[in-house]
Motif scaffolding. Structure first.
Motif, PDB file in Angstrom:
ATOM      1  N   LEU A 109       0.805  -1.215   0.000  1.00 23.54           N
ATOM      2  CA  LEU A 109       0.000   0.000   0.000  1.00 23.54           C
ATOM      3  C   LEU A 109       0.840   1.268   0.000  1.00 23.54           C
ATOM      4  O   LEU A 109       0.603   2.186  -0.793  1.00 23.54           O
ATOM      5  N   ILE A 110       1.815   1.352   0.882  1.00 27.55           N
ATOM      6  CA  ILE A 110       2.603   2.586   1.004  1.00 27.55           C
ATOM      7  C   ILE A 110       3.502   2.824  -0.209  1.00 27.55           C
ATOM      8  O   ILE A 110       3.506   3.930  -0.782  1.00 27.55           O
ATOM      9  N   PRO A 111       4.273   1.840  -0.665  1.00 26.67           N
ATOM     10  CA  PRO A 111       5.121   2.085  -1.844  1.00 26.67           C
ATOM     11  C   PRO A 111       4.343   2.474  -3.098  1.00 26.67           C
ATOM     12  O   PRO A 111       4.808   3.321  -3.871  1.00 26.67           O
ATOM     13  N   VAL A 112       3.163   1.877  -3.306  1.00 26.89           N
ATOM     14  CA  VAL A 112       2.426   2.196  -4.531  1.00 26.89           C
ATOM     15  C   VAL A 112       1.894   3.627  -4.475  1.00 26.89           C
ATOM     16  O   VAL A 112       1.803   4.309  -5.512  1.00 26.89           O
TER      17      VAL A 112
ATOM     18  N   PRO B 124      13.009  17.696  -0.468  1.00 27.55           N
ATOM     19  CA  PRO B 124      11.954  17.412   0.520  1.00 27.55           C
ATOM     20  C   PRO B 124      11.598  15.924   0.553  1.00 27.55           C
ATOM     21  O   PRO B 124      11.617  15.243  -0.482  1.00 27.55           O
ATOM     22  N   LEU B 125      11.279  15.453   1.729  1.00 23.50           N
ATOM     23  CA  LEU B 125      10.860  14.061   1.910  1.00 23.50           C
ATOM     24  C   LEU B 125       9.340  13.982   1.934  1.00 23.50           C
ATOM     25  O   LEU B 125       8.654  14.894   2.403  1.00 23.50           O
ATOM     26  N   PHE B 126       8.808  12.879   1.427  1.00 24.52           N
ATOM     27  CA  PHE B 126       7.366  12.687   1.362  1.00 24.52           C
ATOM     28  C   PHE B 126       6.985  11.358   2.015  1.00 24.52           C
ATOM     29  O   PHE B 126       7.792  10.432   2.094  1.00 24.52           O
ATOM     30  N   ARG B 127       5.736  11.291   2.455  1.00 20.23           N
ATOM     31  CA  ARG B 127       5.206  10.042   3.014  1.00 20.23           C
ATOM     32  C   ARG B 127       3.866   9.744   2.360  1.00 20.23           C
ATOM     33  O   ARG B 127       3.178  10.650   1.877  1.00 20.23           O
ATOM     34  N   ALA B 128       3.491   8.480   2.370  1.00 22.75           N
ATOM     35  CA  ALA B 128       2.212   8.077   1.788  1.00 22.75           C
ATOM     36  C   ALA B 128       1.065   8.750   2.534  1.00 22.75           C
ATOM     37  O   ALA B 128       1.101   8.886   3.756  1.00 22.75           O
ATOM     38  N   ARG B 129       0.055   9.169   1.810  1.00 15.30           N
ATOM     39  CA  ARG B 129      -1.056   9.906   2.426  1.00 15.30           C
ATOM     40  C   ARG B 129      -1.947   9.002   3.272  1.00 15.30           C
ATOM     41  O   ARG B 129      -2.465   9.417   4.302  1.00 15.30           O
TER      42      ARG B 129
ATOM     43  N   GLY C 291       2.453   9.174  -6.510  1.00 14.82           N
ATOM     44  CA  GLY C 291       2.452  10.581  -6.123  1.00 14.82           C
ATOM     45  C   GLY C 291       1.340  10.959  -5.168  1.00 14.82           C
ATOM     46  O   GLY C 291       1.032  12.143  -4.998  1.00 14.82           O
ATOM     47  N   VAL C 292       0.732   9.962  -4.528  1.00 10.97           N
ATOM     48  CA  VAL C 292      -0.309  10.237  -3.537  1.00 10.97           C
ATOM     49  C   VAL C 292       0.390  10.372  -2.185  1.00 10.97           C
ATOM     50  O   VAL C 292       0.428   9.442  -1.376  1.00 10.97           O
ATOM     51  N   VAL C 293       0.973  11.543  -1.959  1.00 11.61           N
ATOM     52  CA  VAL C 293       1.866  11.726  -0.810  1.00 11.61           C
ATOM     53  C   VAL C 293       1.628  13.080  -0.150  1.00 11.61           C
ATOM     54  O   VAL C 293       0.981  13.968  -0.712  1.00 11.61           O
ATOM     55  N   ASP C 294       2.165  13.212   1.058  1.00  7.74           N
ATOM     56  CA  ASP C 294       2.201  14.480   1.780  1.00  7.74           C
ATOM     57  C   ASP C 294       3.649  14.762   2.159  1.00  7.74           C
ATOM     58  O   ASP C 294       4.426  13.837   2.419  1.00  7.74           O
TER      59      ASP C 294
END
Length: 417
Positions: free
Chosen positions: A320-323, A342-347, A328-331
């Motif tokens: 779920l998180i890697p996909v 900048p670093l991003f994480r899964a939404r 690009g579904v990230v915050d």
């Protein structure tokens, strides 16, 4: 049953008085109970006389503490065959919430006011409204078990009036959680389209099935090929794998259901069935390696690499998180990497987000890309035990029917062109 005044002098010559209730209980045993005030003694005598007559009176000396009753309750839960996760939850409620606050209180002292005071203390010690409700349910179950053992007369939790507080507590709980929001709790259609486009490999069939059937993660982990009807394009849900990888039935009868699946899921499952990881057999190949079993409808649909139950952590952390990151579904995390980027994480960090999306897809109007299903059908698809649960969680997503276009059409129908 008599109420009498007792007077005596202490060793220092002080005069003391008390009121004594003298009675014989339902077992024929003579009992005495002392009170400081006559009105307390009279109140106890009135209640005890009725309880003795009905054969339900339990003297304080025959009662046990909440802690002791809790041990009996946990033993009963295990002997009744409740799920391991359920028993563990009961144990946590007892050890972390009930025992620290009221564990040493006798069951005979657990009156409705005592339960209300316990409820207040739970809130004062920063337990969430949801946790308060769950702990009270567990306490009620504990007292019910003690009733059956003759350790307490009444279940104060269940006697406590719920009619006045039930709606209030529900509203407080909803305010605490807030309504589910698209883009925060529920993936938007655009986000889900991006995720679907990024799905590949081992996780594509599992996550596609989650997106378009709304199955819980435990239900997906326990799904077998015998539960998948590719010709009729539907999936039967009647098993689940709990957190300990033990297979069992859904927690409620409503959880057992049949869900239709769209072509994208069925076509993906047809391909997946040709190459899913099967369990190892005892046969060896020419190189001395264990061979895989032949395809069998008893095999799991979404197993791990060894053909066994896949863990929820792997599904989330490797699927779920890697996909989402790939789609690009990230915050933004607000932090930078070593190169200043900048670093991003899964939404969305839980599988339930996909279940929320499925619910919204079922609810949305066809003009908005949804199925436009009525609430009762949505309840059945999701496996909710009641329509109230469905409406409490998703009611705000249903079309109101009073938008501008609908109002204009109703006006024309009523007044004419």
């Amino acid at each position: 049953m008599s109420v009498r005044k007792r007077a005596w002098a202490t060793s220092k010559g002080e005069q003391k008085t008390a009121w004594v209730v003298d009675y014989v209980d339902a077992k024929g045993v003579r009992r005495q109970k002392t009170f400081k005030l006559k009105k307390q003694a009279d109140a106890f005598a009135a209640t005890a006389s009725v309880e003795v007559r009905e054969g339900v009176h339990v003297a304080d000396s025959d009662s046990v503490t909440v802690n002791a009753a809790g041990k009996f309750w946990l033993a009963s839960s295990i002997s009744r065959g409740l799920e391991r996760s359920t028993v563990d939850q009961y144990r946590q409620h007892l050890d972390l919430h009930i025992a620290p606050l009221i564990g040493e209180i006798l069951l005979s002292k657990m009156t409705v006011p005592a339960v209300r005071a316990f409820e207040d203390r739970l809130r004062e010690t920063n337990r969430s409204p949801t946790m308060v409700r769950k702990v009270l349910v567990s306490l009620g179950s504990l007292l019910a078990d003690a009733q059956e053992r003759g350790l307490v007369v009444r279940n104060a939790v269940r006697e406590k009036s719920r009619a006045r507080t039930k709606g209030t507590e529900r509203r407080q709980e909803r305010r605490h959680k807030g309504k589910l929001k698209v883009g925060v709790d529920i993936p938007s259609p655009a986000e889900m389209k991006a995720v679907i486009g990024a799905l590949e490999g081992h996780w594509r069939p599992l996550l596609l099935t989650a997106i378009f059937t709304g199955m819980r993660a435990s239900e997906l982990r326990g799904l077998r090929w015998s539960d998948v009807n590719l010709d009729r394009r539907e999936l039967r849900v009647h098993r689940r794998a709990d957190r300990y990888n033990e297979i069992g039935k859904p927690k409620s009868e409503a959880g057992e259901r049949t869900i239709p699946a769209p072509p994208i899921v069925i076509n993906t499952l047809r391909e997946w069935k040709l190459s899913y990881p099967r369990p190892y057999s005892n046969e060896m190949d020419t190189n001395g390696n264990r061979q895989r079993e032949k395809p069998d409808d008893a095999h799991l649909v979404f197993p791990n690499g060894s053909g066994k139950i896949e863990s929820l952590a792997n599904i989330i952390n490797r699927g779920l998180i890697p996909v989402q990151i790939a789609a690009g579904v990230v915050d933004a995390t607000g932090e930078m990497d070593d190169q200043g980027k900048p670093l991003f994480r899964a939404r969305y960090t839980g599988m339930h987000a996909l279940r929320h999306f499925y619910a919204s897809w079922c609810i949305n109007r066809p003009a908005d890309g949804g199925l436009g299903l009525p609430p009762k059908v949505v309840q059945e698809r999701l496996g909710h035990s009641t329509i109230v649960m469905t409406m409490d969680v998703y009611g705000h997503l249903f079309p109101r029917g009073d938008d501008a276009d609908e109002l204009a059409a109703a006006e024309r129908s009523l007044l004419g062109d």
